[in-house]
Enzyme design. Structure first.
Site, mmCIF file in Angstrom:
data_model
loop_
_atom_site.group_PDB
_atom_site.id
_atom_site.type_symbol
_atom_site.label_atom_id
_atom_site.label_comp_id
_atom_site.label_asym_id
_atom_site.label_seq_id
_atom_site.Cartn_x
_atom_site.Cartn_y
_atom_site.Cartn_z
ATOM 1 N N GLY A 20 1.050 -0.986 0.220
ATOM 2 C CA GLY A 20 -0.220 0.080 -0.022
ATOM 3 C C GLY A 20 0.619 1.192 0.037
ATOM 4 N N PHE A 22 1.854 2.885 2.321
ATOM 5 C CA PHE A 22 2.774 3.273 3.761
ATOM 6 C C PHE A 22 3.224 1.885 4.143
ATOM 7 C CE2 PHE A 22 -1.597 5.800 4.211
ATOM 8 C CZ PHE A 22 -0.752 7.047 4.858
ATOM 9 N N GLY A 23 2.143 0.808 3.294
ATOM 10 C CA GLY A 23 3.293 -0.587 4.249
ATOM 11 C C GLY A 23 3.985 -1.703 3.425
ATOM 12 N N ASP A 127 -10.449 5.415 6.424
ATOM 13 C CA ASP A 127 -10.250 5.074 4.923
ATOM 14 C C ASP A 127 -10.750 3.559 4.815
ATOM 15 O OD1 ASP A 127 -8.836 5.068 2.411
ATOM 16 O OD2 ASP A 127 -6.945 4.377 3.522
HETATM 17 N N1 LIG Z 1 -2.619 -9.721 7.730
HETATM 18 C C1 LIG Z 1 -2.934 -9.849 7.007
HETATM 19 N N2 LIG Z 1 -3.225 -10.708 5.713
HETATM 20 C C2 LIG Z 1 -3.199 -10.851 4.606
HETATM 21 N N3 LIG Z 1 -2.876 -9.494 3.849
HETATM 22 C C3 LIG Z 1 -2.741 -8.706 4.248
HETATM 23 C C4 LIG Z 1 -2.782 -8.509 6.208
HETATM 24 N N4 LIG Z 1 -2.761 -6.817 6.013
HETATM 25 C C5 LIG Z 1 -3.138 -7.093 4.809
HETATM 26 N N5 LIG Z 1 -2.450 -7.278 3.660
HETATM 27 C C6 LIG Z 1 -2.369 -7.751 2.102
HETATM 28 O O1 LIG Z 1 -1.877 -5.915 1.965
HETATM 29 C C7 LIG Z 1 -2.659 -4.927 1.556
HETATM 30 C C8 LIG Z 1 -1.878 -3.872 2.186
HETATM 31 O O2 LIG Z 1 -2.119 -3.943 3.357
HETATM 32 P P1 LIG Z 1 -2.381 -2.748 4.230
HETATM 33 O O3 LIG Z 1 -4.065 -1.900 4.149
HETATM 34 O O4 LIG Z 1 -2.433 -2.337 5.816
HETATM 35 O O5 LIG Z 1 -1.551 -1.513 3.611
HETATM 36 P P2 LIG Z 1 -0.922 0.227 3.531
HETATM 37 O O6 LIG Z 1 0.283 0.302 2.726
HETATM 38 O O7 LIG Z 1 -1.414 0.351 4.561
HETATM 39 O O8 LIG Z 1 -1.867 0.211 2.361
HETATM 40 P P3 LIG Z 1 -3.057 1.740 1.778
HETATM 41 O O9 LIG Z 1 -2.200 2.025 0.774
HETATM 42 O O10 LIG Z 1 -4.389 0.594 1.073
HETATM 43 O O11 LIG Z 1 -3.288 2.665 3.051
HETATM 44 C C9 LIG Z 1 -3.928 -5.079 1.922
HETATM 45 O O12 LIG Z 1 -4.512 -5.073 1.105
HETATM 46 C C10 LIG Z 1 -4.345 -6.827 2.497
HETATM 47 O O13 LIG Z 1 -4.293 -7.460 0.768
#
Ligand SMILES: Nc1ncnc2c1ncn2[C@@H]1O[C@H](COP(=O)(O)OP(=O)(O)OP(=O)(O)O)[C@@H](O)[C@H]1O
Length: 401
Positions: A20, A22-23, A127
């Site tokens: 995503g 952030f991570g 979000d």
């Molecule tokens: N616990 C988990 N188990 C399996 N897949 C996961 C898990 N947590 C996250 N993911 C996968 O990773 C993706 C990105 O995770 P997350 O939304 O926490 O990251 P982010 O960087 O904050 O994303 P965004 O930019 O959308 O806010 C999720 O859409 C999902 O597909």
């Protein structure tokens, strides 16, 4: 991070699950507990996963809230380790070529409960979108990504109203308040949820554009479209109660507590109106049907062998059960009713998912509509679906715990 890297002498990277803004999220094997988990690593070195893990810590224990196992630092990167979950709703929706109305309402109800839980623990998510709801064991829907969540109750009081705030979240699902810079509160999570439900029903939102993500222009274009659209247009082809819920959500004041029970009652009214009684989600129906088809095939093969005069019965091997996607997830719930669905007519103004139409009879809207004759799930090519579901099975590793 490279596959097989061992983080902090404990977590072996097995592969990437998602990425995503952030991570980066990895599937890892915990060498101590000997289970597979998910590790989110902060890619911007801003320590955001530590902030997220402290929020997650505050809300631990609720259904559909990922269990937090660990958090820490690797050089200048922060990470947290949480429960491993399955695909998000949009992945599943794409694979099944859309969801039935029954499934959308069941998902709606679960997602609402997650948001209510978060709100009662003093946080707003900020979000909400289909990618944040992940399918977990026993088909419980989990809410993830608390990276930009915020405490709205401070010292026992609701935070104060503010304007000229910077925007947060995802443009397509952002509330109107978010676009105009009004501080987000509980009502905005619900407005985003309603956009998500429209997306699940119609397969697209009217304002989805080809502009690049996070592009300033995209926010402007989408805001103009969002502001201009009439509620009737947005909810065209949807059960009328959804528009009523939307109107209610938009009427909420900044610090007003939403009436979640009212929304739940409205969902039930739709279920009653369309005689939807099943608590079984679409992928479970597919799995069940596939199981019974395989069973029949095995029986036919056994009969053939017997009729050829052979005395040894062919065993029903795992091989014969190929394609039982997600069978390891959970035991099947009791079969409550028939899943046969009527044919129907509907106007399909934007990328409406055809699968929604199963179980839905909006005959009053039928004059301009196109006829969709589908008997879910046969119209979806069985091989395609199970190829797709098998891809998910790669992610589902609940049985490994
Ligand atoms: N616990 C988990 N188990 C399996 N897949 C996961 C898990 N947590 C996250 N993911 C996968 O990773 C993706 C990105 O995770 P997350 O939304 O926490 O990251 P982010 O960087 O904050 O994303 P965004 O930019 O959308 O806010 C999720 O859409 C999902 O597909």
């Amino acid at each position: 991070m490279e596959k097989n890297t061992i983080v902090n002498d404990r977590y072996k990277i097995l592969g990437q699950l998602g990425k995503g803004g952030f991570g980066q999220v990895y599937k890892v094997h915990d060498l101590v507990k000997k289970i597979n988990l998910a590790m989110k690593v902060d890619i911007n070195s801003r320590g955001s996963t530590l902030v997220e893990s402290s929020i997650l810590q505050d809300i631990q224990g609720g259904e559909g809230i990922p269990k937090l196992y660990d958090s820490g630092k690797i050089q200048d990167l922060t990470y947290m380790v949480i429960e491993l979950l399955g695909p998000h709703l949009n992945m599943m929706r794409k694979s099944l070529n859309g969801f039935s109305l029954n499934t959308i309402l069941l998902l709606f109800s679960q997602c609402l409960t997650r948001i209510e839980y978060l709100h009662t623990h003093d946080y707003i998510h900020r979000d909400i979108k289909p990618q944040q709801f992940l399918i977990g064991p026993k088909d419980v829907i989990y809410l993830v990504d608390y990276g930009i969540s915020k405490k709205y109750i401070i010292d026992g009081r609701h935070m104060s109203f503010q304007s000229q705030c910077s925007r947060a979240g995802s443009c397509s699902y952002a509330s109107i308040n978010c676009h105009i810079g009004i501080r987000l509160s509980r009502r905005d999570d619900l407005e985003s949820l309603m956009y998500m439900i429209v997306f699940l029903i119609r397969g697209a939102l009217p304002w989805q554009t080809k502009a690049k993500a996070n592009d300033n222009r995209k926010w402007q274009v989408i805001f103009a479209q969002k502001r201009a659209i009439l509620d009737e247009e947005l909810f065209n082809g949807c059960p009328k109660q959804l528009q009523q819920i939307f109107v209610y959500v938009k009427s909420l004041k900044f610090d007003e507590k939403p009436n979640y029970a009212y929304i739940r009652d409205m969902i039930q009214t739709i279920r009653n109106e369309f005689s939807l009684k099943s608590k079984m989600l679409d992928w479970k129906i597919l799995e069940r049907r596939h199981k019974s088809l395989d069973k029949r095939k095995t029986e036919e093969e056994n009969t053939k062998i017997l009729s050829k005069g052979k005395t040894t019965k062919k065993k029903c091997s795992k091989k014969n059960n190929r394609g039982l996607a997600m069978a390891t997830l959970t035991s099947l719930p009791a079969h409550e009713d028939s899943h046969e669905v009527p044919h129907l007519r509907l106007p399909l103004p934007i990328g409406t998912s055809k699968t929604l139409l199963s179980g839905l009879d909006l005959s009053s809207n039928s004059s301009k509509g196109e006829t969709v004759k589908n008997s879910f799930p046969e119209f979806i090519h069985r091989k395609h679906i199970f190829r797709e579901l098998n891809k998910f099975r790669m992610l589902f590793t609940f049985s490994e715990r």
